[in-house]
Design an enzyme around this catalytic site. Structure first.
Site, PDB file in Angstrom:
ATOM      1  N   ASN A   1       0.970  -1.270  -0.151  1.00 59.99           N
ATOM      2  CA  ASN A   1       0.079   0.173   0.003  1.00 59.99           C
ATOM      3  C   ASN A   1       0.806   1.427  -0.033  1.00 59.99           C
ATOM      4  O   ASN A   1       1.852   1.106   0.415  1.00 59.99           O
ATOM      5  CB  ASN A   1      -0.860  -0.125   1.207  1.00 59.99           C
ATOM      6  CG  ASN A   1       0.023   0.213   2.395  1.00 59.99           C
ATOM      7  OD1 ASN A   1       0.547  -0.787   3.122  1.00 59.99           O
ATOM      8  ND2 ASN A   1      -0.133   1.386   2.911  1.00 59.99           N
ATOM      9  N   CYS A   2       0.409   2.391  -0.427  1.00 59.59           N
ATOM     10  CA  CYS A   2       0.891   3.736  -0.403  1.00 59.59           C
ATOM     11  C   CYS A   2       0.175   4.381   0.365  1.00 59.59           C
ATOM     12  O   CYS A   2      -0.734   3.935   1.702  1.00 59.59           O
ATOM     13  CB  CYS A   2       0.988   4.085  -1.718  1.00 59.59           C
ATOM     14  SG  CYS A   2      -0.449   4.555  -2.577  1.00 59.59           S
ATOM     15  N   ILE A   3      -0.102   5.728   0.443  1.00 56.63           N
ATOM     16  CA  ILE A   3      -0.761   6.709   1.287  1.00 56.63           C
ATOM     17  C   ILE A   3      -2.223   6.254   1.408  1.00 56.63           C
ATOM     18  O   ILE A   3      -2.955   6.201   2.595  1.00 56.63           O
ATOM     19  CB  ILE A   3      -0.571   7.950   1.166  1.00 56.63           C
ATOM     20  CG1 ILE A   3       0.918   8.376   1.370  1.00 56.63           C
ATOM     21  CG2 ILE A   3      -1.534   9.044   1.915  1.00 56.63           C
ATOM     22  CD1 ILE A   3       1.231   9.388   1.246  1.00 56.63           C
TER      23      ILE A   3
ATOM     24  N   ARG B   1      -3.760   3.960  -1.211  1.00 50.89           N
ATOM     25  CA  ARG B   1      -4.128   2.913  -2.137  1.00 50.89           C
ATOM     26  C   ARG B   1      -3.272   1.693  -1.868  1.00 50.89           C
ATOM     27  O   ARG B   1      -2.287   1.489  -1.262  1.00 50.89           O
ATOM     28  CB  ARG B   1      -3.571   3.339  -3.601  1.00 50.89           C
ATOM     29  CG  ARG B   1      -4.478   4.217  -4.310  1.00 50.89           C
ATOM     30  CD  ARG B   1      -3.786   4.530  -5.600  1.00 50.89           C
ATOM     31  NE  ARG B   1      -3.075   5.832  -5.515  1.00 50.89           N
ATOM     32  CZ  ARG B   1      -2.203   6.545  -6.221  1.00 50.89           C
ATOM     33  NH1 ARG B   1      -2.706   6.193  -7.754  1.00 50.89           N
ATOM     34  NH2 ARG B   1      -1.759   7.496  -5.905  1.00 50.89           N
TER      35      ARG B   1
END
Length: 530
Positions: A470-472, A474
């Protein structure tokens, strides 16, 4: 999380993953920037003159302490990137990869120091010679300052070495040095050789970066617009961090002498001036690429778009989407996280997103033309207060509410006209909204507030997922069979959007709770495998 069935990574996917690794040091950078901003502003002579009670020795000690702690991230930024990149990219033994990143960065600079010494350039303390050869003290080593770009290249090399050698098997006599222990060993050797090559090739890299910086700066006040619009256009693909890092941390964002040191990159210049007691005010050439440019869109524009979407929703559905829009506005205004709002209209109206990107870029130019000088990275109300108001009228912070109000009206008018004129299916306009709400209520949300088992099932089940990260905002996934992914079911379980990058890779936009969703999903997948 990965298996042996992981598809071969493409160049597109590599740059996406590389951009994601930037988030770890950048998150710390943002926090340290706030610490440094509060500490330096409240300990400044101007503020203590205006508010004498802040001159209390105890309070001043606290503020100076905050400044010192906050300056940490900016003092060791390149080495943090070199550690974070192999840490983020490695599929297994991430701790070993991070350790090798530090080893590689230090050894590379020691090798550069050896080369400079062999050439007779070092040892010296002559400022003219040091400046001519771009020599700085890096981890206490006199070396060529390759900045963030050099750290990124070193980090990628270390990651490649880790992926190739972390499971290597050596002969029995040397078995102690095999496996993960071999990674820092081979890293030491390879990066020692790379350090000998750096002085030969780095001038060409520097020329390229300077050329890019010249192009952007030659565009005058439209340079920030190119940057701001480009960042928004790259965001849906997860590649915006590459452009952002280039402007914030390399010569492309400018070069300046601050407190006797030459620093490069818009954010680096701003933070150096923030911590330099000899500096009064901030460089407009640096801040025009920073927080101030985002503020018209983040503090005014996107909230206006949210209000337009609310008013354009069916009356019977407005109470159902109110919480979604309010949480998106809070994430944008307070946290500087825009995806929860942007992904509400990106997929249903790409033209609206293009207009949003252009208006965001225009906001950068407007702030530059007005001479506003508010730095940092997030463009939220915290940056506005800490780096604008607390630093006095010289930052021209009072222009931000005026421009943000204009952007609010412009976004509201444009979005309301476009949604009603072309019947764009923004939240609450679809008749099926009630059915979707029933599906949401039917699920059993976990600690994250999401029905993670249902999301996992919509992705084809644990057996269909090859990798999960995951990113911030998504989830980033690789799947075996894309046809098993049910986009409608994902959206019914509160996914804001789904981006299919190719036949194996996709992103599911969740929002600010994505880390909790990812952790719950990883636990579910581990239980299935067990």
């Amino acid at each position: 999380m990965a298996t042996s069935a992981t598809p071969k990574i493409t160049l597109w996917e590599f740059f996406q993953q590389l951009g994601k690794t930037f988030m770890l040091p950048v998150a710390l950078l943002s926090f340290c920037g706030i610490m440094l901003g509060i500490g330096s502003s409240l300990s400044s002579h101007d503020v203590t003159t205006l508010m004498p009670f802040l001159a209390n020795p105890v309070l001043q000690s606290i503020f100076v302490w905050m400044s010192k702690i906050g300056s940490f991230a900016f003092s060791f930024l390149p080495v943090m990137f070199c550690i974070a990149i192999p840490l983020g990219l490695a599929r297994e033994n991430k701790g070993v990869a991070a350790f090798a990143g530090f080893v590689g960065f230090a050894v590379m600079n020691l090798a550069v120091n050896f080369w400079l010494t062999a050439k007779g350039i070092l040892p010296t303390s002559d400022p003219a010679i040091l400046k001519a050869n771009n020599i700085q003290s890096i981890l206490g080593i006199q070396s060529i300052d390759t900045g963030i770009l050099g750290a990124v290249i070193a980090g990628v090399i270390v990651w490649l070495l880790h992926e190739r050698f972390h499971s290597v098997r050596l002969p029995d006599a040397l078995a102690f040095f095999g496996g993960t222990r071999f990674v820092p060993i081979v890293t030491t050797f390879v990066m020692g050789l790379v350090g000998l090559v750096v002085p030969l090739i780095w001038p060409f890299f520097a020329m390229g970066i300077n050329g890019l910086g010249h192009i952007i700066n030659s565009a005058g006040d439209f340079g920030p617009m190119l940057f701001g619009t480009g960042e928004r256009l790259l965001l849906p693909f997860g590649l915006q961090h590459i452009l952002v890092a280039l402007i914030r941390f390399t010569d492309a964002g400018g070069t300046m002498d601050v407190c006797g040191h030459t620093v490069s990159g818009a954010l680096t210049i701003f933070q150096a001036q923030l911590s330099c007691p000899e500096t009064h005010g901030f460089s407009e050439s640096a801040t025009r690429f920073l927080s101030q440019g985002k503020m018209p869109a983040f503090l005014g524009g996107l909230p206006g778009a949210a209000l337009a979407m609310y008013h354009c929703a069916r009356p019977e559905n407005r109470h159902k989407i109110k919480g979604l829009l309010i949480s998106g506005v809070i994430a944008c205004v307070v946290g500087g996280t825009t995806e929860p709002l942007e992904f509400l209209f990106l997929f249903v109206a790409p033209l609206l997103y293009l207009i949003h990107a252009l208006l965001t870029g225009l906001g950068f130019t407007m702030m530059a033309v007005l001479g506003v000088t508010i730095g940092n990275t997030d463009g939220n109300v915290i940056d506005f207060v800490v780096f604008g108001i607390l630093h006095g009228l010289s930052t021209k912070w009072y222009m931000v509410p005026v421009v943000a109000a204009v952007w609010f009206v412009a976004y509201y008018a444009i979005f309301r006209f476009a949604i009603t004129r072309w019947n764009i299916k923004t939240p609450g306009r679809d008749i099926e909204t009630a059915n979707v709400q029933e599906k949401l209520q039917a699920g059993a949300p976990g600690k994250s507030g999401y029905n993670v088992p249902a999301i996992l099932a919509a992705l084809g089940g644990a057996e269909n997922i090859v990798s999960l990260d995951n990113c911030i905002t998504r989830l980033r996934l690789s799947v075996k069979d894309m046809t098993l992914v049910d986009v409608d079911a994902l959206k019914a379980n509160r996914a804001i959007g789904v981006v299919k990058l190719n036949q194996h890779n996709l992103q599911v936009v969740i929002g600010t709770q994505v880390q909790s969703v990812k952790d719950e999903m990883a636990n579910l997948m581990n239980m299935v495998e067990a």
